[in-house]
Design an enzyme around this catalytic site. Structure first.
Site, short mmCIF file in Angstrom:
data_model
loop_
_atom_site.label_atom_id
_atom_site.label_comp_id
_atom_site.label_asym_id
_atom_site.label_seq_id
_atom_site.Cartn_x
_atom_site.Cartn_y
_atom_site.Cartn_z
N HIS A 1 0.93 -1.22 0.11
CA HIS A 1 -0.15 -0.08 -0.08
C HIS A 1 0.97 1.16 0.06
CE1 HIS A 1 -2.77 -3.16 1.40
NE2 HIS A 1 -3.81 -2.40 0.70
N CYS B 1 -12.77 -5.18 6.67
CA CYS B 1 -12.29 -5.13 5.47
C CYS B 1 -10.64 -5.80 5.61
CB CYS B 1 -11.85 -3.76 4.85
SG CYS B 1 -13.27 -3.01 4.58
N HIS C 1 -7.73 -8.83 3.40
CA HIS C 1 -7.02 -9.57 2.30
C HIS C 1 -7.24 -11.01 2.58
CE1 HIS C 1 -5.42 -5.21 2.58
NE2 HIS C 1 -5.65 -5.42 1.23
N GLU D 1 -10.38 -8.62 14.18
CA GLU D 1 -10.72 -7.16 14.34
C GLU D 1 -11.53 -6.95 15.51
OE1 GLU D 1 -11.00 -4.64 11.02
OE2 GLU D 1 -9.52 -5.90 9.92
N GLU E 1 -8.27 -2.37 -5.51
CA GLU E 1 -8.47 -3.51 -5.02
C GLU E 1 -9.64 -4.20 -6.11
OE1 GLU E 1 -7.59 -3.08 -0.51
OE2 GLU E 1 -9.74 -2.89 -1.23
#
EC number: 5.3.3.2
Length: 182
Positions: free
Chosen positions: A25, A67, A69, A87, A116
């Site tokens: 990123h 969110c 990956h 999370e 993405e």
């Protein structure tokens, strides 16, 4: 948590390799695979989270529930479950696809780019939240209709991916189904 990677993709969405998540990123972020998830409680309320200030992209921004990956060899659904545990400290119902072909590119105020292919899911939980402060600095359980009105009125107050997902007519319809009590 072990070091995470992103799965790099070509323009057709075919995996081409991996890169460490933090290194991926930048101002020149390569196209990669991600997921986005909207989590509802037993009352049909949506969990809206505020990203921790330590996040590299969009720190302090209000967004949808989780969110992340997927990792190599992990399905999107498995990744949603993993990140909800990490999370939010919750177990969830099997994630349901609500916007499978979502793809976006956005640049945050610090110049960090998200680029993405990001299938969107929704799920339910009945667990009490155990928030990971490294990921989430604040949260609210909200009425979906109120959140959607807020997005329509003040889109700048929410993450760009949340706004784009919420303004898709079919995604809104599928999200609304999660507000119905089961």
């Amino acid at each position: 948590m072990q070091t995470e990677h992103v799965i790099l993709l070509n323009a057709q969405g075919v995996p081409t390799g991996t890169l460490e998540k933090y290194a991926a990123h930048t101002a020149d972020t390569l196209l990669h695979l991600a997921f986005s998830s909207w989590l509802f409680n037993a009352k049909g309320q949506l969990l809206v989270t505020r990203r921790a200030l330590s996040k590299k992209a969009w720190p302090g921004m209000w967004t949808n529930s989780v969110c992340g990956h997927p990792q190599l060899g992990e399905s999107n659904e498995e990744a949603v479950i993993r990140r909800c545990r990490y999370e939010l400290g919750v177990e969830i119902t099997p994630p349901e696809s609500i916007y499978p072909d979502f793809r976006y590119r956005a640049t945050d105020p610090n110049g960090i780019v998200e680029n993405e292919v990001c299938p969107v899911f929704a799920a339910r939980t009945t667990s009490a939240l155990q928030i990971n402060d490294d990921e989430v600095m604040d949260y609210q359980w909200c009425d979906l209709a109120a959140v959607l009105r807020g997005i329509d009125a003040t889109p700048w107050a929410f993450s760009p991916w949340m706004v784009m997902q919420a303004t898709n007519r079919e995604a809104r319809k599928r999200l609304s189904a999660f507000t119905q009590l089961k």
